[in-house]
Scaffold this active site. Structure first.
Site, PDB file in Angstrom:
ATOM      1  N   HIS A  62      47.222  28.165  30.460  1.00 20.30           N
ATOM      2  CA  HIS A  62      46.349  29.339  30.607  1.00 20.30           C
ATOM      3  C   HIS A  62      45.966  29.918  29.253  1.00 20.30           C
ATOM      4  O   HIS A  62      46.743  30.636  28.627  1.00 20.30           O
ATOM      5  CB  HIS A  62      47.096  30.387  31.437  1.00 20.30           C
ATOM      6  CG  HIS A  62      46.222  31.493  31.934  1.00 20.30           C
ATOM      7  ND1 HIS A  62      46.346  32.041  33.185  1.00 20.30           N
ATOM      8  CD2 HIS A  62      45.194  32.165  31.358  1.00 20.30           C
ATOM      9  CE1 HIS A  62      45.448  32.991  33.358  1.00 20.30           C
ATOM     10  NE2 HIS A  62      44.739  33.097  32.252  1.00 20.30           N
ATOM     11  N   HIS A  64      42.411  31.315  26.728  1.00 27.09           N
ATOM     12  CA  HIS A  64      40.986  31.634  26.606  1.00 27.09           C
ATOM     13  C   HIS A  64      40.562  31.277  25.182  1.00 27.09           C
ATOM     14  O   HIS A  64      41.020  31.910  24.233  1.00 27.09           O
ATOM     15  CB  HIS A  64      40.751  33.118  26.895  1.00 27.09           C
ATOM     16  CG  HIS A  64      41.176  33.523  28.274  1.00 27.09           C
ATOM     17  ND1 HIS A  64      40.335  33.442  29.359  1.00 27.09           N
ATOM     18  CD2 HIS A  64      42.368  33.967  28.764  1.00 27.09           C
ATOM     19  CE1 HIS A  64      40.980  33.851  30.453  1.00 27.09           C
ATOM     20  NE2 HIS A  64      42.216  34.165  30.121  1.00 27.09           N
ATOM     21  N   ARG A  66      37.267  31.016  24.274  1.00 29.38           N
ATOM     22  CA  ARG A  66      36.046  31.810  24.010  1.00 29.38           C
ATOM     23  C   ARG A  66      34.818  31.030  23.580  1.00 29.38           C
ATOM     24  O   ARG A  66      33.800  31.644  23.240  1.00 29.38           O
ATOM     25  CB  ARG A  66      36.326  32.896  22.957  1.00 29.38           C
ATOM     26  CG  ARG A  66      37.488  33.826  23.277  1.00 29.38           C
ATOM     27  CD  ARG A  66      37.255  34.646  24.517  1.00 29.38           C
ATOM     28  NE  ARG A  66      38.263  35.683  24.691  1.00 29.38           N
ATOM     29  CZ  ARG A  66      38.761  36.029  25.865  1.00 29.38           C
ATOM     30  NH1 ARG A  66      38.363  35.419  26.975  1.00 29.38           N
ATOM     31  NH2 ARG A  66      39.656  36.984  25.949  1.00 29.38           N
ATOM     32  N   HIS A 181      43.799  34.145  39.807  1.00 27.91           N
ATOM     33  CA  HIS A 181      44.082  35.431  39.138  1.00 27.91           C
ATOM     34  C   HIS A 181      44.201  36.424  40.289  1.00 27.91           C
ATOM     35  O   HIS A 181      43.201  36.905  40.807  1.00 27.91           O
ATOM     36  CB  HIS A 181      42.921  35.762  38.195  1.00 27.91           C
ATOM     37  CG  HIS A 181      42.912  37.181  37.700  1.00 27.91           C
ATOM     38  ND1 HIS A 181      43.010  37.501  36.370  1.00 27.91           N
ATOM     39  CD2 HIS A 181      42.796  38.362  38.359  1.00 27.91           C
ATOM     40  CE1 HIS A 181      42.960  38.817  36.230  1.00 27.91           C
ATOM     41  NE2 HIS A 181      42.824  39.371  37.419  1.00 27.91           N
ATOM     42  N   HIS A 234      49.635  34.066  35.715  1.00 28.32           N
ATOM     43  CA  HIS A 234      50.272  35.287  35.170  1.00 28.32           C
ATOM     44  C   HIS A 234      50.879  36.204  36.230  1.00 28.32           C
ATOM     45  O   HIS A 234      50.544  37.392  36.299  1.00 28.32           O
ATOM     46  CB  HIS A 234      49.313  36.057  34.264  1.00 28.32           C
ATOM     47  CG  HIS A 234      47.888  36.216  34.753  1.00 28.32           C
ATOM     48  ND1 HIS A 234      47.573  36.660  36.002  1.00 28.32           N
ATOM     49  CD2 HIS A 234      46.710  35.965  34.128  1.00 28.32           C
ATOM     50  CE1 HIS A 234      46.252  36.696  36.131  1.00 28.32           C
ATOM     51  NE2 HIS A 234      45.706  36.271  35.003  1.00 28.32           N
ATOM     52  N   ASP A 306      48.380  32.982  28.567  1.00 24.15           N
ATOM     53  CA  ASP A 306      47.195  33.832  28.771  1.00 24.15           C
ATOM     54  C   ASP A 306      46.669  34.333  27.425  1.00 24.15           C
ATOM     55  O   ASP A 306      46.258  35.490  27.304  1.00 24.15           O
ATOM     56  CB  ASP A 306      47.474  35.002  29.733  1.00 24.15           C
ATOM     57  CG  ASP A 306      46.181  35.634  30.242  1.00 24.15           C
ATOM     58  OD1 ASP A 306      45.087  35.108  29.946  1.00 24.15           O
ATOM     59  OD2 ASP A 306      46.263  36.671  30.937  1.00 24.15           O
ATOM     60  N   PHE A 324      40.798  43.803  28.458  1.00 28.26           N
ATOM     61  CA  PHE A 324      42.150  43.333  28.761  1.00 28.26           C
ATOM     62  C   PHE A 324      42.449  42.064  27.951  1.00 28.26           C
ATOM     63  O   PHE A 324      41.582  41.196  27.833  1.00 28.26           O
ATOM     64  CB  PHE A 324      42.264  42.963  30.243  1.00 28.26           C
ATOM     65  CG  PHE A 324      42.185  44.122  31.195  1.00 28.26           C
ATOM     66  CD1 PHE A 324      43.277  44.961  31.379  1.00 28.26           C
ATOM     67  CD2 PHE A 324      41.030  44.363  31.928  1.00 28.26           C
ATOM     68  CE1 PHE A 324      43.225  46.016  32.291  1.00 28.26           C
ATOM     69  CE2 PHE A 324      40.971  45.414  32.844  1.00 28.26           C
ATOM     70  CZ  PHE A 324      42.066  46.250  33.017  1.00 28.26           C
ATOM     71  N   GLY A 325      43.667  41.942  27.457  1.00 27.88           N
ATOM     72  CA  GLY A 325      44.077  40.658  26.884  1.00 27.88           C
ATOM     73  C   GLY A 325      44.730  40.753  25.519  1.00 27.88           C
ATOM     74  O   GLY A 325      44.407  41.623  24.726  1.00 27.88           O
TER      75      GLY A 325
HETATM   76  O1  DOR Z   1      44.279  40.099  30.049  1.00 29.50           O
HETATM   77  C1  DOR Z   1      43.449  39.298  30.457  1.00 29.50           C
HETATM   78  N1  DOR Z   1      42.507  38.786  29.649  1.00 29.50           N
HETATM   79  N2  DOR Z   1      43.498  38.945  31.726  1.00 29.50           N
HETATM   80  C2  DOR Z   1      42.545  38.185  32.283  1.00 29.50           C
HETATM   81  O2  DOR Z   1      42.635  37.899  33.433  1.00 29.50           O
HETATM   82  C3  DOR Z   1      41.375  37.751  31.491  1.00 29.50           C
HETATM   83  C4  DOR Z   1      41.686  37.709  30.063  1.00 29.50           C
HETATM   84  C5  DOR Z   1      40.475  37.582  29.186  1.00 29.50           C
HETATM   85  O3  DOR Z   1      39.608  36.760  29.429  1.00 29.50           O
HETATM   86  O4  DOR Z   1      40.414  38.321  28.188  1.00 29.50           O
HETATM   87 ZN    ZN Z   2      43.716  36.268  34.639  1.00 33.21          ZN
END
Ligand code: DOR
Ligand code: ZN
Length: 425
Positions: A62, A64, A66, A181, A234, A306, A324-325
């Site tokens: 998991h 990202h 980008r 998710h 997660h 994540d 978020f993230g």
């Molecule tokens: O914290 C998160 N960030 N949760 C998610 O489900 C998406 C992710 C993001 O793409 O930044």
């Molecule tokens: Zn997620």
């Protein structure tokens, strides 16, 4: 030819925990032998792994990365360099890019960029719905053909039970896992952290733990109806974990992952600092205790980061407005050692399993440290003192709540297809 000499070889796939030498040739493991037996021949490069653990390459289910579309926060190049520093040899990239990875052309783009610029392997995850908008099912067959390893609308849940059923039906025929998710948006909408005493104290809008568990319950029923492989991303709450535990005892093909931040931090750690904002949000103390239990007893199948980079211009704003993230690659193993292994909650073999055999199994794959296998290895220390300094990260983003944290043990070298792609100095 490269010899990894005198390491403590740990491989949950073969129930191995013993000293050994590993010979690598042409990107593959050529031989595994007694310690000190290889590496004497001239012309062999030697990596002295005395005092270090040599494990199968870590797999992150998991992440990202980008790219395409949000390259000011991360690219496949910078993200995979950060992954290598974290000991990961494979990262599965979530489809919530711009454009969304909802068709074979985007899947091929991700794979081509990974081939051209990546430090570690990238296994793309395709969207469940077109644009992850939750209206129409995405072109799953085409993406499977192009190389996706799973399907998800991550960032959001699959919008409705009806669509989730359709996606599961479809994925079952391709033997692809559906990664959820899990969030009931009607319960979670507008919230920025977990609902509880901490959110009241801070005056921040909270989402109840049930926002996750309600969606998990829905999906478990649909997994039973369709026979699909369901994987909960997660997972953060005790109630959700209970759902997964029950689903497993019913014989359903349901798996779950937990992130290092959810087994390390809780809602009481949240301040107005946006580096503590992620989705699902940091949970209650009792949730964390349940996750630790699930990691130990086998209910949890994998640790996944994540890794969610957001460039400072986006993230360094008021808590309410920040996305978020948080970053995840470079601190994952050290947090697992700190929280799970050093306090004796999990054996080292079990921890390694959560980074290797566990995530691979969810994808229906297997790898082991044996002759003929791809030479992907993660070499780490159990006791080396180091400090995580996010400004030294190859990531383009800086959103880690663990900046400045001191650790005992962490990645020392990462080997992908026989090449040392990261080595701590
Ligand atoms: O914290 C998160 N960030 N949760 C998610 O489900 C998406 C992710 C993001 O793409 O930044
Ligand atoms: Zn997620």
């Amino acid at each position: 030819m490269l010899v990894i000499k005198n390491g403590r070889v740990i491989d949950p796939a073969t129930h191995t925990d013993a000293p050994g030498d590993i010979l690598i040739d042409g990107g593959k493991i050529a031989e595994v032998a007694e310690p000190g037996s290889l590496g004497r021949d001239p012309g062999r490069e030697v990596f002295d792994a005395t005092g270090l653990v040599v494990a199968p390459g870590f797999v992150d289910l998991h992440a990202h990365l980008r790219e395409p579309g949000q390259e000011s926060s991360e690219t496949i190049e910078t993200g995979t360099r950060a992954a290598a520093r974290g000991g990961f040899t494979v990262v599965c990239s979530m489809p919530n890019t711009n454009p969304v990875n909802d068709n074979a052309a985007v899947t091929r783009f991700v794979l081509d960029r990974a081939e051209a610029t990546g430090t570690v392997r990238v296994w793309p995850i395709g969207a469940a719905s077109v644009g992850s908008r939750g209206e129409a099912i995405a072109e799953i067959a085409g993406m499977k053909e192009a190389g996706i390893v799973a399907v998800s609308d991550d960032g959001k849940p699959i919008s409705t039970a009806k669509l989730a059923r359709q996606v599961m039906d479809y994925c079952r025929s391709f033997d692809l896992p559906v990664i959820e998710h899990a969030e009931d948006v009607s319960l979670a909408g507008g919230a920025v952290m977990r609902e509880g005493v901490a959110s009241l104290r801070l005056g921040l809008r909270g989402m109840p733990a049930a926002a996750e568990a309600v969606c998990v319950a829905r999906d478990v029923e649909l997994a039973e109806l369709t026979g699909a492989r369901l994987h909960i991303a997660h997972l953060s709450s005790k109630a959700s974990l209970e759902q997964v535990r029950r689903a497993k005892s019913r014989g359903l093909r349901v798996t779950c992952e937990v992130t290092p931040h959810h087994f390390t931090l809780i809602d009481e750690d949240v301040s107005y600092d946006s580096r503590f904002k992620m989705n699902p949000p940091l949970a209650a103390r009792e949730d964390r205790a349940a996750l630790l239990e699930g990691l130990a007893d086998g209910t949890v199948d994998a640790i996944a980061t994540d890794h969610a980079p957001h460039e400072p211009a986006l993230k360094d704003v008021e808590f309410d407005r920040a996305p978020f993230g948080i970053l995840g690659f470079e601190t994952a193993l050290a947090l697992a050692l700190e929280q799970l292994v050093h306090p004796g909650r999990l054996s080292l073999v079990r921890m390694v399993e959560l980074f290797t055999r566990g995530p691979l199994g969810i994808l229906g794959r297997e790898r082991k440290i044996a002759a003929g296998q791809p030479a992907d290895l993660t070499i780490f220390s159990l006791d080396r003192a180091w400090t995580y300094q996010v400004e030294r990260s190859p990531s383009k983003s800086r959103n880690s709540p663990f900046d400045g944290k001191k650790f005992k043990g962490g990645p020392v070298a990462t080997i992908v297809a026989g090449r040392v792609v990261y080595r701590a100095n």
